[in-house]
Design an enzyme around this catalytic site. Structure first.
Site, mmCIF file in Angstrom:
data_model
loop_
_atom_site.group_PDB
_atom_site.id
_atom_site.type_symbol
_atom_site.label_atom_id
_atom_site.label_comp_id
_atom_site.label_asym_id
_atom_site.label_seq_id
_atom_site.Cartn_x
_atom_site.Cartn_y
_atom_site.Cartn_z
ATOM 1 N N GLU A 1 -1.272 -8.483 5.400
ATOM 2 C CA GLU A 1 -1.534 -8.614 6.829
ATOM 3 C C GLU A 1 -2.826 -8.545 6.972
ATOM 4 O O GLU A 1 -3.101 -8.968 8.192
ATOM 5 C CB GLU A 1 -0.513 -7.241 7.523
ATOM 6 C CG GLU A 1 -1.314 -6.028 7.566
ATOM 7 C CD GLU A 1 -1.311 -5.199 6.012
ATOM 8 O OE1 GLU A 1 -1.090 -5.774 5.180
ATOM 9 O OE2 GLU A 1 -1.733 -3.909 6.224
ATOM 10 N N HIS B 1 -3.215 -5.676 0.740
ATOM 11 C CA HIS B 1 -2.700 -5.941 2.143
ATOM 12 C C HIS B 1 -2.469 -7.318 2.611
ATOM 13 O O HIS B 1 -3.524 -7.908 3.236
ATOM 14 C CB HIS B 1 -3.750 -4.986 3.106
ATOM 15 C CG HIS B 1 -3.550 -3.607 3.115
ATOM 16 N ND1 HIS B 1 -2.803 -2.771 3.726
ATOM 17 C CD2 HIS B 1 -4.318 -2.686 2.232
ATOM 18 C CE1 HIS B 1 -2.985 -1.742 3.496
ATOM 19 N NE2 HIS B 1 -3.763 -1.665 2.585
ATOM 20 N N CYS C 1 0.863 -1.143 0.047
ATOM 21 C CA CYS C 1 -0.055 -0.023 -0.194
ATOM 22 C C CYS C 1 0.870 1.221 -0.043
ATOM 23 O O CYS C 1 1.681 1.314 -0.970
ATOM 24 C CB CYS C 1 -0.907 -0.087 1.232
ATOM 25 S SG CYS C 1 -2.042 1.240 1.292
#
Ligand code: ADP
Ligand code: MG
Lengths: 760, 82, 235, 82
Positions: free
Chosen positions: C204, C202, C86
């Site tokens: 995560e 993303h 990002c």
């Protein structure tokens, strides 16, 4: 991040000598009260401070008395109203802090910045208490989406909310949007924030002690918004808007993020003894409230306040509403550490004064004392008005009906129209612009009945929802407010969460008018009754009065006496927080499996008078009613069924009635169902399908569990109707309609972008 | 006739400019003696109009109706023939 | 144990999310403030998402001037594995560690949603065993439209630097699968050496079933495996 | 001496300008004969420098190091004394 003041900006005039009290918005009797308290003629700055602190927005003059009737206590309440936000106890030392706040008038004047700074303000309320914000919610209300002004407002407000929350990095997990003519000139922008803090780490405003240093940290102070929110939110928007325009505040979410991290770090280190955000009435409010709540005084020097504009006078510094600022009182001996933390987060923090033992707020400009007032005069001694003295229920001719339901329409076509209508259609194009997953705690984001958050390191979690019922409240503010409490908590229950407490945002008209006073009284009574019945105390809230259109029918006609009246419909927005003992065991957002049984639980008594269907066909009429005891039993029953593992899916019957609730269940995973309507004597099939009323939950259960679920409902004295079975790719409601799920999908997904003119 | 209008949009003098504040901080780290920063947008519009007067009117309409937000921004038009 | 540095600039917001996700694969993490970044002794560095410096000027532009970026360049030049997600991807592009640039989404709006990306190369520490895998991941960005001048784009494609492309459910590159207008549906890149990786999605945010997916975990597991077998010189 | 540099930043001709495209669409609906739109930024920097030459160098550094990304943007400096 300080600049040499480059701009002069527009000077804000101090009140003049002619009639200072009037100029700062005080009535003659309020001015007398000020003079009696102070015992002398206040100077211009002091008048300004009283004007802002005694404004409706800061002092709750017209609502305070009634607000005391709200239930605020309960086993799970850790902190009730009175601080920056309220809190519930989740167990094992963890508190959930939350509050809702309105930014209606600033958003009407400048939608993007108004909404953005509304989010900034509610975030500060939560992190000022030491709680790390974990979720944002918002409830919005606009005029008809076909109106170009509405489209601009929607784009600005949604853009502003997204820009702020996304930049700070707090996920948006649930919300509510209404489109009704009465909001065309006066949109509602209510933002809610939820945070977590360990019980021992809760920070308060009420704990400043004499001798401690007072810091102002964050943005430099400018001429933006001198007494903006305090005054703007305390009168009707009118022709003077233009004159008030220079007071628009621009937010900096980037600075907010740094301010949040620094504040949380200082509180976690226990280096501060009191904190408060600067919101309405700026430095005046923060200093006087911290001092008053702590029972101390404060001496501050406005010359030490970093400025963004040259030549600012003390009046401007004390009343500026520049965003992204906090007041921090350091623990004695920890000043260096506090300053180091500011510096590390690249923030500008300045020591502006100290706490004093005698309860006097002394404002200096260098060596000159420019104001000297007792903090509690400002913070606590504003008059309280008893609106019930002039409250008057308006004449009962408040319903209207344009036509009988056009019987020629096919029911299937009507269902698609309803699904595509702005009242019902998917809000995805709006919430897709809000980050929903940052923080990696979002288990269910927007689109479910409620948002669900896990708590890292624990098995439990919370559910959050926000709701409002303006169309019902327009008919009966008591029922509308109670229905909003019930809907918000029922939404939690539909996710398997036990409702703990609520926060309320009252958006109402002018309380000085008899009807406005009556609406205020009935709205608060409705919240009180529902929160009592449902066991969800009120732990925080906000009141926004004087919401009104400019006295013309936003649709240009006179068809609708309610939409055309001056005040908005009385709208209580309710934010609710619930607990899941095992977050992985929430009720999932699913359609169920082929063969599952579909049940309706609660009440089948519905009507179209205050329904979305009614709005489509031109009907808006009473009566509306509410059986709160049944609602409470229904919520307990659904939770009991879920606890026993008997619920596959649940969805509450809301806008659009049972038909839309069933369609939305199908749309979750694209599976159809085959059902019949509950047979209720005297209820026509259209009404049964599209009618609305409180206390309805559609349950999907494994066929093997259906009998147990019905028995459990009987035990709880909750009526149930077996409607049919999951399966196929049609929504079949025998004998009235059979619509492909794909057609439902098209209507539901594209309804709002089409209504807003974003898709052809 | 074809015209090119450059419409300069700036936050009003008293309105805060967070982007300018951030740039000020960043340029500070370059050690270039920067004391103040304000930021704006420029929109270059190529369009047809009958004559100079009509072109100016059109460019003003663009600025007022769409490009600048009158609540917080001012705009200025520079006009040229293409 | 694998030691991973997570960089934090003013305005970064995914650092704690990465810290949590990396804990799930047993990595030892440390969050480093941008003025205090010393990457010696770390096995990998993460540049997380967020709005560094409020995304002012351009996303990632001001972070480029931070001392952390200088240290990051040194670490990358020494072969250290670097992942930017990002805003981290934007910073890597601004810093010249990856080619091209990320501009405003073609729809002009921030988009928070799930997308599918196809991995085109298993030769990076973050994508071992993932060649041709279609991963489902969240995105959350307003400036994720990848652009490059024609010569650079040609080089990127010819040298196989495209690591991820937005694809549909069948793994096919389509216009509808592209959320932000990125040229050639590019969602992520690697550098020539393969140790620096950037992507808009993303990982995560999808490392646990309760969050709706675990495809991100596969990239983090790859890192832990790869670091375990990396030449000592680099480590 | 105190200088004011206005640094104009524009996307390169071959780079997409989604905002410009959106404005083009919106201006189209105003019926003003608009045929093309490009958007840019302008950053007004007040700073100290010894003389004109030093000021110009400093402003160029600001443009190159921060305000414009050479991969996608060009910039132009207008310099004046404050
Ligand atoms: N409608 C309401 N119901 C319950 N509490 C309320 C309501 N409105 C305001 N409060 C409480 O009154 C206090 C002051 O509110 P407010 O002035 O909005 O807070 P702030 O100054 O932090 O913005 C807060 O504790 C708030 O929770
Ligand atoms: Mg507050």
């Amino acid at each position: 991040m300080t600049s040499v003041p480059e701009v002069e900006g527009t000077k804000t005039a101090e009140p003049t000598r002619t009639d200072p009290a009037r100029e700062v918005g005080l009535t003659p009797s309020e001015a007398e009260r000020v003079r009696a308290l102070v015992g002398r003629e206040p100077n211009a700055l002091e008048w300004g401070m009283f004007g802002a602190m005694w404004s409706e927005h800061c002092a709750y003059k017209h609502s305070k008395k009634l607000l005391r009737s709200l239930p605020t206590k309960g086993a799970r309440v850790a902190l009730g109203p009175g601080e920056n936000a309220g809190a519930v106890d989740l167990g094992d030392g963890l508190l959930c802090v939350f509050k809702i706040e309105s930014h209606n008038h600033p958003s009407a004047v400048e939608p993007f910045q108004g909404a953005a700074t509304g989010v900034g303000g509610i975030l500060r309320d939560v992190f000022a208490m030491g709680a790390r914000p974990v979720a944002l919610l918002n409830a919005l209300a606009f005029g008809p989406p076909s109106d170009p002004r509405t489209r601009r407002l929607v784009a600005g407000v949604v853009g502003g909310i997204g820009s702020y929350g996304n930049c700070v990095g707090i996920p948006d997990v649930a919300g509510h949007v209404s489109f009704e003519p009465c909001f065309a000139d006066n949109p509602l922008v209510n933002a809610m924030c939820v945070g977590f803090v360990q019980a021992g780490g809760l920070a308060r405003a009420a704990t400043a002690r004499p001798g401690s240093a007072v810091y102002l940290v964050g943005s430099d102070t400018g001429r933006d918004g001198i007494a903006g929110a305090s005054l703007l939110a305390s009168f009707e928007l009118g022709a003077e808007d233009e004159a008030k325009r220079p007071s628009v505040q621009v937010g900096s979410p980037f600075l907010e993020k740094l301010l949040m991290e620094a504040t949380l770090e200082l509180i976690a280190r226990d280096a501060v003894e009191a904190t408060s955000d600067l919101g309405a009435a700026g430095l005046t409010c923060a200093t006087s409230e911290v001092a008053a709540k702590s029972g101390v005084g404060m001496r501050i020097d406005v010359d030490r306040v970093p400025r963004r504009a040259a030549g600012m006078i003390p009046y401007e510094v004390m009343l500026s509403e520049s965003q992204e600022r906090m007041l921090v009182v350091a623990r004695p001996g920890r000043e260096r550490e506090v300053e180091d933390v500011f510096r590390r987060w690249e923030l500008h923090g300045t020591r502006i004064g100290e706490v004093t033992p005698e309860p006097v707020l002394e404002v200096r400009a260098g060596t000159e004392v420019v104001a000297s007032l007792v903090p509690s005069w400002l913070a606590d001694d504003a008059p309280e008005y008893d609106v019930t003295e002039w409250a008057k229920e308006p004449a009962p001719a408040r319903g209207w009906k344009v036509a009988e339901p056009p019987a020629t329409n096919k029911i299937g076509v009507e269902l698609l129209e309803l699904l595509a209508s702005p009242m019902v259609a998917s809000r995805r194009i709006l919430y897709r612009t809000y980050d929903q997953m940052v923080g990696t705690d979002t288990v269910v984001g927007p689109g479910g009945d409620a948002g669900i958050l896990r708590i890292k390191g624990r098995t439990d979690g919370i559910a959050v929802a926000v709701d409002a019922q303006p169309r019902v409240a327009a008919i009966d503010p008591f029922v509308g407010a109670a229905a909003a409490v019930a809907e918000a908590t029922r939404n939690l229950v539909c996710m398997g969460a036990k409702p703990l407490a609520i926060t309320d945002c009252l958006n109402l008209g002018n309380p000085e008018r008899p009807e406005g006073a009556w609406q205020l009284e009935r709205t608060i009574a409705g919240i009180a009754a529902a929160s009592e019945a449902l066991g969800t105390p009120v732990v925080s809230g906000n009141v926004s009065l004087y919401n009104a259109t400019r006295g013309r029918d936003p649709l240009g006609g006179s068809r609708d006496p309610l939409g055309g009246s001056k005040d908005i419909w009385p709208t209580a927005t309710i934010g609710a927080v619930g607990h899941l003992t095992d977050v992985s065991r929430h009720i999932p957002v699913t359609s169920g499996r082929a063969g599952d049984i579909v049940l309706l639980a609660g009440s089948a008594h519905v009507g179209i008078g205050a329904s979305a269907y009614g709005a489509l066909i031109g009907v808006h009429e009473g009566p509306v009613a509410f059986d709160l005891a049944l609602e409470a039993r229904l919520q307990r029953f659904v939770l009991a069924a879920h606890e026993r593992g008997l619920v596959r899916a649940a969805h509450d019957r809301a806008e659009g009635g049972l038909g839309v609730a069933l369609a939305e269940l199908c749309l979750r995973e694209g599976i159809g169902m085959k059902v019949t309507l509950p047979a209720v004597r005297g209820i026509d099939k259209r009404v049964a399908l599209f009618g609305e009323g409180p206390s309805g939950v559609v349950l999907v259960v494994d066929a093997a569990h259906a009998a147990r679920v019905r028995a459990l409902a009987d035990e709880h004295e909750v009526p149930t109707w077996t409607l049919g079975q999951i399966g196929g790719d049609l929504l079949e409601v025998a004998p009235v309609l059979g619509t492909p799920v794909a057609a439902l999908r098209d209507a539901y997904d594209h309804g709002l972008p089409r209504a807003l003119g974003r898709e052809g | 006739m074809r015209f090119v209008a450059t419409i300069h949009v700036r936050p009003k003098a008293e309105v805060r400019d967070p982007q300018g504040e951030a740039i000020l901080g960043a340029l500070g780290s370059l050690g270039l003696g920067v004391v103040a920063v304000r930021t704006g947008k420029e929109i270059v519009v190529t369009f047809e109009a009958d004559d100079d007067a009509a072109a100016r009117t059109a460019a003003d309409v663009m600025g007022r109706e769409l490009l600048a937000n009158p609540v917080i921004e001012d705009f200025r038009v520079e006009l040229a023939t293409a | 144990m694998v030691r991973v540095a997570i960089l934090r600039f003013p305005g970064t917001w995914s650092e704690r999310d990465f810290e949590h996700a990396l804990s799930l694969v047993g990595a030892d993490t440390e969050i480093l403030w941008h003025t205090e970044v010393d990457l010696s002794g770390f096995d990998a560095a993460i540049v997380p998402g967020g709005f560094s410096y409020g995304d002012h000027v351009r996303a990632g532009a001001i972070a480029r001037l931070s001392p952390a970026t200088t240290e990051l360049k040194r670490f990358a030049a020494d072969g250290g594995p670097v992942l930017g997600s990002c805003n981290g991807f934007q910073i890597l592009c601004e810093a010249g560690l990856l080619p091209g640039a990320l501009i405003r989404n073609s729809g002009l709006e921030y988009i928070s949603d799930w997308v599918r990306i196809r991995c085109e190369d298993a030769g990076t520490p973050f994508t071992e065993g993932l060649k041709d895998a279609v991963l489902r991941m969240p995105i959350g960005h307003g400036e994720g439209c990848f652009v490059a001048d024609p010569a650079t784009l040609e080089r990127i494609e010819k040298e196989g630097l495209v690591l991820f492309r937005y694809v549909d459910g069948r793994g096919i590159v389509t216009g509808d699968a592209n959320p932000n207008g990125s040229v050639n549906n590019i969602a992520g890149l690697r550098n020539e050496a393969g140790n620096v990786v950037g992507l808009m999605p993303h990982p995560e945010r999808c490392a646990e079933p309760i969050l709706g997916g675990t495809d991100g975990l596969r990239m983090l597991e790859s890192l832990v495996r790869a670091v375990g077998t990396m030449p000592a010189l680099v480590r």
